[in-house]
Design a protein around this motif. Structure first.
Motif, short mmCIF file in Angstrom:
data_model
loop_
_atom_site.label_atom_id
_atom_site.label_comp_id
_atom_site.label_asym_id
_atom_site.label_seq_id
_atom_site.Cartn_x
_atom_site.Cartn_y
_atom_site.Cartn_z
N ALA A 1 44.04 30.32 44.00
CA ALA A 1 42.85 31.18 44.06
C ALA A 1 43.23 32.60 44.49
CB ALA A 1 41.81 30.60 45.01
N HIS B 1 42.63 35.84 42.25
CA HIS B 1 41.85 36.96 42.80
C HIS B 1 42.67 38.25 42.73
CE1 HIS B 1 38.78 38.78 45.38
NE2 HIS B 1 39.79 39.38 45.98
N GLN C 1 42.94 39.61 39.20
CA GLN C 1 41.70 40.29 38.80
C GLN C 1 41.62 41.66 39.47
OE1 GLN C 1 38.62 39.07 37.21
NE2 GLN C 1 39.77 37.40 36.32
N PHE C 2 41.97 41.74 40.74
CA PHE C 2 41.88 42.98 41.50
C PHE C 2 42.90 44.02 41.00
CE2 PHE C 2 43.00 45.68 45.15
CZ PHE C 2 41.75 46.20 45.47
N LEU D 1 45.50 36.40 51.63
CA LEU D 1 44.35 35.92 50.84
C LEU D 1 44.31 34.39 50.83
CD1 LEU D 1 44.05 38.10 47.62
CD2 LEU D 1 42.32 37.73 49.38
N PRO E 1 36.96 38.67 51.30
CA PRO E 1 38.38 38.75 51.67
C PRO E 1 38.63 39.82 52.73
CG PRO E 1 38.13 38.67 49.30
CD PRO E 1 36.75 38.84 49.88
#
Length: 179
Positions: A38, A42, A45-46, A146, A162
């Motif tokens: 995950a 994440h 994507q960021f 994270l 986060p």
């Protein structure tokens, strides 16, 4: 449309997450694995980059102009398939398309001879690092933070998102495209 091969979890990655979170060996491995996967998802994507090298495909129009592929950083194109409106897909010869890779891993692609294809599927290898151990240290630390956040807040009703420190470690790796 972009599709990347699912990430595989290796023992080096899991061991480092386990040590960082101070979790005993073989205890809660499935939750740790879910947390690190995950975290990588994440972060990808960021940052708008594939962090770990793997195969992927992207479908674009077969127009003759240059197109910038969404995937970053691209290392190689392995296959290009023409997708016609009707009929079966077909392989496009390497002389039917052109690719330019920037030093930053941006891929500029164009179709020179589409045949009956209205779209093309581009198969590629993309990703910043070949494996977990070769990720830059600050990026790996951001992923560990994270993963710790996702692991420790699995069922938290008061989830505030986060931690800023993890995102600060990812920020230098973020790619922004101006349209």
């Amino acid at each position: 449309m972009l599709s990347m091969e699912p990430l595989g979890l290796d023992s080096v990655m899991l061991d480092e997450v386990r040590a960082y979170l101070r979790v005993d060996a073989d205890m809660d491995d499935s939750a740790l694995a879910a947390a690190i996967l995950a975290a990588i998802g994440h972060a990808e994507q960021f940052t708008r980059q594939a962090l770990l090298r793997r195969a992927g495909t992207e479908i674009v129009t077969a127009g003759s102009g240059w197109q910038v592929l969404q995937t970053l950083p691209v290392h190689a194109i392995t296959n290009v398939t023409g997708i016609p409106a009707d009929g079966a897909s077909f392989a496009l010869a390497s002389s039917a398309w052109e690719l330019k890779l920037s030093s930053q891993g941006e891929a500029y692609f164009r179709v020179l001879q589409p045949g009956s294809a209205g779209r093309v599927e581009i198969s590629m290898i993309a990703g910043l690092a070949t494996d977990w151990a070769s990720l830059p240290e600050s990026l790996r630390l951001g992923l560990l933070r994270l993963a710790g956040y996702f692991y420790n807040n699995r069922d938290s009703a008061s989830d505030a998102g986060p931690p800023a420190a993890a995102l600060a470690l990812l920020q230098p790796w973020r790619r922004i495209r101006v349209a």
